[in-house]
Design an enzyme around this catalytic site. Structure first.
Site, PDB file in Angstrom:
ATOM      1  N   ASP A  63       0.857  -1.227  -0.141  1.00 53.27           N
ATOM      2  CA  ASP A  63      -0.101  -0.069  -0.067  1.00 53.27           C
ATOM      3  C   ASP A  63       0.845   1.281  -0.029  1.00 53.27           C
ATOM      4  OD1 ASP A  63       1.143  -0.473   2.642  1.00 53.27           O
ATOM      5  OD2 ASP A  63      -1.159  -0.926   3.514  1.00 53.27           O
ATOM      6  N   HIS A 131      -7.315  -5.508  10.368  1.00 53.67           N
ATOM      7  CA  HIS A 131      -7.108  -5.121   8.636  1.00 53.67           C
ATOM      8  C   HIS A 131      -5.439  -5.709   8.384  1.00 53.67           C
ATOM      9  CE1 HIS A 131      -4.944  -1.074   9.850  1.00 53.67           C
ATOM     10  NE2 HIS A 131      -3.809  -1.961   9.745  1.00 53.67           N
ATOM     11  N   GLU A 136      -9.656  -2.366   5.590  1.00 52.61           N
ATOM     12  CA  GLU A 136     -10.219  -2.020   6.799  1.00 52.61           C
ATOM     13  C   GLU A 136     -11.472  -3.196   7.101  1.00 52.61           C
ATOM     14  OE1 GLU A 136      -8.598  -0.624   8.742  1.00 52.61           O
ATOM     15  OE2 GLU A 136      -7.826   1.452   8.251  1.00 52.61           O
TER      16      GLU A 136
HETATM   17  P1  PGA Z   1       2.344  -2.149  12.786  1.00 53.07           P
HETATM   18  O1  PGA Z   1       1.039  -1.924  11.673  1.00 53.07           O
HETATM   19  O2  PGA Z   1       3.306  -3.033  12.054  1.00 53.07           O
HETATM   20  O3  PGA Z   1       2.934  -0.837  12.959  1.00 53.07           O
HETATM   21  O4  PGA Z   1       1.493  -2.379  14.171  1.00 53.07           O
HETATM   22  C1  PGA Z   1       0.828  -3.275  11.197  1.00 53.07           C
HETATM   23  C2  PGA Z   1      -0.648  -2.778  10.316  1.00 53.07           C
HETATM   24  O5  PGA Z   1      -1.545  -1.587  10.630  1.00 53.07           O
HETATM   25  O6  PGA Z   1      -1.012  -3.647   9.474  1.00 53.07           O
END
Ligand code: PGA
Length: 234
Positions: A63, A131, A136
């Site tokens: 993304d 997610h 989401e």
């Molecule tokens: P994080 O994010 O590795 O910073 O916890 C993971 C995500 O939101 O997919």
């Protein structure tokens, strides 16, 4: 689903590295799907310090924020450059084009990139709301690359990377759930007790768009790599 649990995030990152290293050494890693966020940082450090060579390998990222140039320190392109590509350049590295506001053109182009570069191994993190990528809760399991409005909980979680929560972009382009499920293999990394509920729902809950990661139960080659805290509710 295969589940690997280690005491610490560091030990779990080493297990994730072993998977990447093994596939790479067996020349089964032509296309590597990459994720940003804090979770894969330990894995990327181990890759940086390794003898792995990705000069014949393509990377595709999950993304990118809409509106941030690749040179913006908050962009995911910049993040990957800093944490991986500067030390381990790939033959080619792809991201959705965050500066192009024409969502239809960006998503069509990224789907074309993904069709041309089928993913051998996709690295995933998971949000506290379940997610994957920026898919989401509520996202269709049939989704391909698409334009998304981030939820308040994701904006809040990502605000720690910005000086001010108002600076967190509100939109992103993300691979869809179907794009992720098309990967031949998937490793999902989750560390910390904040992820324990999402991990539990992913593994033990019903397969439902309310928990996007729960679809992984239907993939034939998924490994969850967890620390003890993230696995604590299994
Ligand atoms: P994080 O994010 O590795 O910073 O916890 C993971 C995500 O939101 O997919």
């Amino acid at each position: 689903m295969k589940i690997i649990t280690e005491k610490t995030a560091q030990a779990a990152s080493a297990r994730a590295f072993d998977i990447v290293n093994g596939l790479s050494k067996q020349e089964q890693l032509k296309v590597l799907g990459l994720a940003t966020g804090s979770t894969p940082l330990g894995l990327y450090k181990l890759i940086r310090e390794s003898d792995l060579d990705f000069s014949q390998c393509t990377s595709v990222n999950l993304d990118e924020y809409v509106g941030l140039k690749s040179t913006d320190p908050q962009s995911y392109h910049y993040f990957m450059q800093k944490h991986l590509f500067s030390a381990k350049p790939f033959k080619e590295s792809f991201f959705p084009d965050g500066v192009n506001p024409d969502a239809a053109a960006v998503t069509r182009e990224y789907d074309r990139v993904l069709a041309q570069h089928p993913i051998d191994l996709q690295v995933l993190g998971i949000g506290q709301n379940g997610h994957i990528g920026f898919n989401e809760p509520g996202t269709s399991f049939d989704s391909h690359t698409h334009h998304v409005a981030l939820t308040e909980s994701t904006i809040k979680a990502n605000a720690r990377f910005f000086d001010n929560p108002d600076q967190v972009p509100r939109y992103a382009y993300t691979m869809g759930i179907a794009s992720i499920m098309a990967a031949k293999r998937i490793i999902l990394l989750a560390f910390g007790k904040e992820k324990a509920a999402a991990v539990r729902q992913t593994v033990k809950g019903p397969v439902t768009p309310t928990v996007p990661a729960s679809i992984l139960q239907r993939h034939s080659d998924v490994t969850l790599v967890l620390d003890k805290a993230a696995a604590s509710r299994l």
